[in-house]
Design a protein around this motif. Structure first.
Motif, PDB file in Angstrom:
ATOM      1  N   ILE A   1       7.816   7.285 -11.020  1.00 22.16           N
ATOM      2  CA  ILE A   1       9.071   6.556 -10.932  1.00 22.16           C
ATOM      3  C   ILE A   1      10.041   7.205  -9.953  1.00 22.16           C
ATOM      4  CG2 ILE A   1      10.271   7.787 -12.776  1.00 22.16           C
ATOM      5  CD1 ILE A   1      10.222   3.948 -12.136  1.00 22.16           C
ATOM      6  N   SER A   2       9.815   8.479  -9.605  1.00 19.59           N
ATOM      7  CA  SER A   2      10.697   9.159  -8.641  1.00 19.59           C
ATOM      8  C   SER A   2      10.623   8.554  -7.246  1.00 19.59           C
ATOM      9  CB  SER A   2      10.347  10.657  -8.567  1.00 19.59           C
ATOM     10  OG  SER A   2      10.612  11.301  -9.781  1.00 19.59           O
ATOM     11  N   MET A   3       9.668   7.659  -7.039  1.00 20.93           N
ATOM     12  CA  MET A   3       9.557   7.015  -5.737  1.00 20.93           C
ATOM     13  C   MET A   3      10.802   6.204  -5.390  1.00 20.93           C
ATOM     14  SD  MET A   3       7.009   3.782  -6.533  1.00 20.93           S
ATOM     15  CE  MET A   3       7.453   2.879  -5.066  1.00 20.93           C
ATOM     16  N   PHE A   4      11.624   5.887  -6.385  1.00 21.64           N
ATOM     17  CA  PHE A   4      12.825   5.082  -6.117  1.00 21.64           C
ATOM     18  C   PHE A   4      13.794   5.820  -5.188  1.00 21.64           C
ATOM     19  CE2 PHE A   4      14.633   7.672  -9.494  1.00 21.64           C
ATOM     20  CZ  PHE A   4      15.968   7.803  -9.121  1.00 21.64           C
TER      21      PHE A   4
ATOM     22  N   PRO B   1       8.156  13.369   1.274  1.00 25.33           N
ATOM     23  CA  PRO B   1       8.254  12.218   2.182  1.00 25.33           C
ATOM     24  C   PRO B   1       9.694  11.908   2.563  1.00 25.33           C
ATOM     25  CG  PRO B   1       7.839  11.465  -0.049  1.00 25.33           C
ATOM     26  CD  PRO B   1       7.699  12.965  -0.069  1.00 25.33           C
ATOM     27  N   HIS B   2      10.635  12.350   1.738  1.00 29.38           N
ATOM     28  CA  HIS B   2      12.027  12.040   2.004  1.00 29.38           C
ATOM     29  C   HIS B   2      12.548  12.756   3.249  1.00 29.38           C
ATOM     30  CE1 HIS B   2      15.433   9.885   0.176  1.00 29.38           C
ATOM     31  NE2 HIS B   2      16.180  10.754   0.836  1.00 29.38           N
ATOM     32  N   CYS B   3      12.027  13.946   3.513  1.00 25.77           N
ATOM     33  CA  CYS B   3      12.477  14.657   4.716  1.00 25.77           C
ATOM     34  C   CYS B   3      11.994  13.923   5.966  1.00 25.77           C
ATOM     35  CB  CYS B   3      12.021  16.121   4.707  1.00 25.77           C
ATOM     36  SG  CYS B   3      10.258  16.395   4.871  1.00 25.77           S
ATOM     37  N   VAL B   4      10.796  13.327   5.902  1.00 27.73           N
ATOM     38  CA  VAL B   4      10.300  12.495   7.009  1.00 27.73           C
ATOM     39  C   VAL B   4      11.172  11.247   7.139  1.00 27.73           C
ATOM     40  CG1 VAL B   4       8.337  11.175   7.882  1.00 27.73           C
ATOM     41  CG2 VAL B   4       7.944  13.332   6.677  1.00 27.73           C
ATOM     42  N   LEU B   5      11.463  10.621   6.006  1.00 21.42           N
ATOM     43  CA  LEU B   5      12.287   9.416   5.987  1.00 21.42           C
ATOM     44  C   LEU B   5      13.675   9.683   6.560  1.00 21.42           C
ATOM     45  CD1 LEU B   5      12.939   6.521   5.082  1.00 21.42           C
ATOM     46  CD2 LEU B   5      13.413   7.426   2.790  1.00 21.42           C
ATOM     47  N   THR B   6      14.238  10.836   6.251  1.00 20.92           N
ATOM     48  CA  THR B   6      15.578  11.187   6.731  1.00 20.92           C
ATOM     49  C   THR B   6      15.651  11.129   8.251  1.00 20.92           C
ATOM     50  OG1 THR B   6      16.071  12.563   4.803  1.00 20.92           O
ATOM     51  CG2 THR B   6      17.302  13.039   6.821  1.00 20.92           C
ATOM     52  N   LEU B   7      14.680  11.723   8.919  1.00 19.76           N
ATOM     53  CA  LEU B   7      14.670  11.713  10.381  1.00 19.76           C
ATOM     54  C   LEU B   7      14.442  10.306  10.925  1.00 19.76           C
ATOM     55  CD1 LEU B   7      12.775  14.973  11.416  1.00 19.76           C
ATOM     56  CD2 LEU B   7      15.169  14.640  10.801  1.00 19.76           C
ATOM     57  N   LYS B   8      13.578   9.539  10.277  1.00 22.34           N
ATOM     58  CA  LYS B   8      13.296   8.174  10.741  1.00 22.34           C
ATOM     59  C   LYS B   8      14.552   7.305  10.686  1.00 22.34           C
ATOM     60  CE  LYS B   8       9.382   6.192   9.429  1.00 22.34           C
ATOM     61  NZ  LYS B   8       8.240   5.777   8.568  1.00 22.34           N
ATOM     62  N   LEU B   9      15.326   7.438   9.607  1.00 24.85           N
ATOM     63  CA  LEU B   9      16.510   6.604   9.457  1.00 24.85           C
ATOM     64  C   LEU B   9      17.648   7.059  10.368  1.00 24.85           C
ATOM     65  CD1 LEU B   9      16.553   5.931   5.608  1.00 24.85           C
ATOM     66  CD2 LEU B   9      15.726   4.455   7.446  1.00 24.85           C
TER      67      LEU B   9
ATOM     68  N   THR C   1       0.830  -1.212   0.000  1.00 22.87           N
ATOM     69  CA  THR C   1       0.000   0.000   0.000  1.00 22.87           C
ATOM     70  C   THR C   1       0.862   1.259   0.000  1.00 22.87           C
ATOM     71  OG1 THR C   1      -0.189  -0.201   2.420  1.00 22.87           O
ATOM     72  CG2 THR C   1      -1.997  -1.081   1.087  1.00 22.87           C
ATOM     73  N   GLY C   2       2.004   1.206   0.675  1.00 26.06           N
ATOM     74  CA  GLY C   2       2.914   2.356   0.668  1.00 26.06           C
ATOM     75  C   GLY C   2       3.511   2.601  -0.697  1.00 26.06           C
ATOM     76  N   PHE C   3       3.927   1.523  -1.371  1.00 26.64           N
ATOM     77  CA  PHE C   3       4.436   1.639  -2.745  1.00 26.64           C
ATOM     78  C   PHE C   3       3.379   2.239  -3.660  1.00 26.64           C
ATOM     79  CE2 PHE C   3       8.109  -1.631  -3.259  1.00 26.64           C
ATOM     80  CZ  PHE C   3       8.846  -0.915  -2.327  1.00 26.64           C
ATOM     81  N   ASP C   4       2.161   1.762  -3.512  1.00 26.13           N
ATOM     82  CA  ASP C   4       1.049   2.235  -4.338  1.00 26.13           C
ATOM     83  C   ASP C   4       0.840   3.738  -4.150  1.00 26.13           C
ATOM     84  OD1 ASP C   4      -1.092   1.697  -6.154  1.00 26.13           O
ATOM     85  OD2 ASP C   4      -2.496   1.828  -4.479  1.00 26.13           O
ATOM     86  N   MET C   5       0.876   4.162  -2.890  1.00 29.99           N
ATOM     87  CA  MET C   5       0.713   5.577  -2.570  1.00 29.99           C
ATOM     88  C   MET C   5       1.864   6.412  -3.124  1.00 29.99           C
ATOM     89  SD  MET C   5       0.091   7.153   1.235  1.00 29.99           S
ATOM     90  CE  MET C   5      -1.430   6.222   1.465  1.00 29.99           C
ATOM     91  N   ALA C   6       3.087   5.885  -3.003  1.00 29.81           N
ATOM     92  CA  ALA C   6       4.261   6.599  -3.497  1.00 29.81           C
ATOM     93  C   ALA C   6       4.222   6.747  -5.010  1.00 29.81           C
ATOM     94  CB  ALA C   6       5.529   5.867  -3.061  1.00 29.81           C
ATOM     95  N   PHE C   7       3.838   5.681  -5.702  1.00 35.04           N
ATOM     96  CA  PHE C   7       3.787   5.731  -7.169  1.00 35.04           C
ATOM     97  C   PHE C   7       2.717   6.710  -7.643  1.00 35.04           C
ATOM     98  CE2 PHE C   7       2.309   4.236 -11.330  1.00 35.04           C
ATOM     99  CZ  PHE C   7       3.515   4.261 -12.023  1.00 35.04           C
TER     100      PHE C   7
END
Length: 473
Positions: free
Chosen positions: A77-80, A133-141, A66-72
């Motif tokens: 293709i930038s979801m990569f 979403p990448h800025c959220v991901l950055t903090l999570k990682l 479901t996350g992939f689906d939302m990202a796409f």
């Protein structure tokens, strides 16, 4: 696979999203983002009805799919871009192991990747690209790398803080667990950030989902309704209070007090954009069951709390009378990250103001490269420095206590303090919104640089004067 279906309609030029975006006065990416945020709630219902019990072993796969689906749907293709840091995080943890080196690699790589993304995609407008979403991901990682390091310390018998113990990890996540954590559909796009420890406890049935279903369903619906109310208030508010007017020549013709008040009210309603998104995502997080936050006693009854993914404290925000109230109530999870993983880790600097300054610089860098972000966080530092020192001096005086003890005077003080927070929140937020130096400097000129005049002279002018008056009383 709703995202793939809507993407197909868009490719065939049959999607109604663009039409409705024009109808309500927003952009197509903005409406797609809203649709995706709202989809978190029905995805949670489907999860509980068909996946959580019947296909227990596929819970994590459901979140990935479901996350992939939302990202796409949102980024194609930038979801990569959002997958690459997760792969790097997994490999670096396997090669280097949990520890200081892994944290350094995580900090440099994730912040570097995000900043390069900003340089490539950022414009003067509010862009909805993969960097959001990448800025959220950055903090999570980054937080994950610290949690793994804390887990290593804990296994060696080192003492950790109470908060660090709650998130420390003694076992690294598998690759699929990490991807599920990254793409969890309720939080992938705009947060809130949450620890992998919370995610692991959630998918491993450590939360009382069956016992408390009625409770968290009710709270989820409450947050969903609140989110829709704030979304409507935002649409109305930015129609009445417009940044275009603030940047116009007509704004200069208005009175100086009106300009300040108008700017403050614009900022207050502009923040509703973020608040509405956080409330809607929190509703989905609660409905999924991710938000469990322990229990507490209430009238001799033990009640469960479902505010573990809360990013806004509405009453504290709406009734704020100082900027500390804004910090305590707004973007709570990011502020918690900044406090736990940046500010407290800079203890070795030996100076609180220096640690706070570095923390705010990190947050500005995390938001982007435009000068407006740095000005906004400088404003926060400047205001908080004055507020804390002013309060520590004045709160100890008898006249201050007598004024608040008097009902009529306390109401007048509340009005003045509320006016102060609204006006200078507008002052602080202008650069964040317009980003570019020439634009925010021009607006500051129309406000006669009042914020600088009010806050900057504190240490060398206002503070000595206040201490002199206090000593005479």
């Amino acid at each position: 696979m709703w995202g793939l279906f809507l993407s197909l309609l868009s490719w065939l030029h049959l999607s109604p999203v663009g039409y409705f975006a024009d109808l309500i006065g927003t952009t197509e990416p903005g409406l797609k983002l809203l649709i995706s945020i709202l989809m978190g709630y029905p995805l949670a219902i489907v999860y509980h009805k068909y996946v959580r019990i019947q296909y227990k072993e596929h819970r994590n796969n459901y979140f990935i799919l479901t996350g992939f689906d939302m990202a796409f749907y949102n980024f194609g293709i930038s979801m990569f871009h959002n997958i690459i840091p997760a792969v790097v995080m997994y490999v670096s943890t396997m090669v280097l192991g949990p520890g200081k080196k892994n944290v350094i690699v995580s900090l440099i790589f994730n912040m570097g990747y995000l900043l390069i993304g900003y340089v490539v995609t950022e414009s003067e407008d509010y862009d909805i690209t993969w960097t959001m979403p990448h800025c959220v991901l950055t903090l999570k990682l980054i937080a994950l790398s610290f949690d793994l390091w804390d887990g290593k310390k804990m296994s060696k018998g080192e003492e950790l803080s109470a908060n660090a113990k709650k998130t420390a990890l003694t076992t690294a996540p598998t690759f699929l667990e990490l991807i599920g954590f990254v793409y969890f559909p309720a939080c992938f796009l705009v947060g809130p950030i949450f620890s992998f420890r919370r995610y692991s406890d959630y998918i491993n049935d450590k939360f009382p989902l069956d016992k408390e279903e009625d409770v968290y369903n009710k709270q989820a619906m409450t947050r969903l309704i609140q989110g829709m109310i704030y979304l409507i208030a935002f649409q109305v508010g930015v129609t009445v209070f417009s940044m275009k007017y603030i940047q116009s020549d007509e704004f200069w013709d208005a009175g100086i007090f009106y300009r300040h008040l108008y700017c403050g009210l614009w900022a207050h309603f502009a923040l509703y954009k973020y608040i509405s998104c956080w409330l809607l995502t929190e509703a989905s997080c609660i409905r999924f069951g991710l938000s469990y936050n322990g229990s507490e006693k209430d009238d001799d009854k033990v009640v469960s709390k479902w505010d573990g993914c809360s990013n806004i404290k509405l009453l504290r925000f709406e009734f704020a009378t100082k900027f500390q109230h804004y910090i305590d109530s707004f973007n709570c999870n990011t502020n918690h990250f900044a406090a736990e993983y940046i500010y407290k880790r800079l203890k070795f600097l030996g100076d609180r103001n220096l640690s706070q300054g570095c923390t705010l610089l990190f947050l500005a860098l995390w938001h982007g490269t435009r000068s407006g972000y740095y000005m906004t966080f400088f404003n926060e530092f400047m205001i908080m420095y004055m507020e804390k020192e002013f309060e520590s001096i004045i709160s100890k005086t008898n006249i201050y206590k007598r004024m608040w003890a008097n009902t009529a005077i306390s109401y007048a003080l509340y009005f003045l303090l509320k006016l102060y927070t609204i006006v200078f929140m507008g002052w602080s937020l202008v650069p964040f919104d317009v980003k570019v130096f020439s634009k925010w400097w021009s607006i500051y000129a129309s406000l006669y640089f009042s914020g600088f005049l009010f806050f900057l002279p504190w240490a060398f002018a206002y503070k000595p004067l206040l201490l002199s008056v206090k000593n005479r009383l």
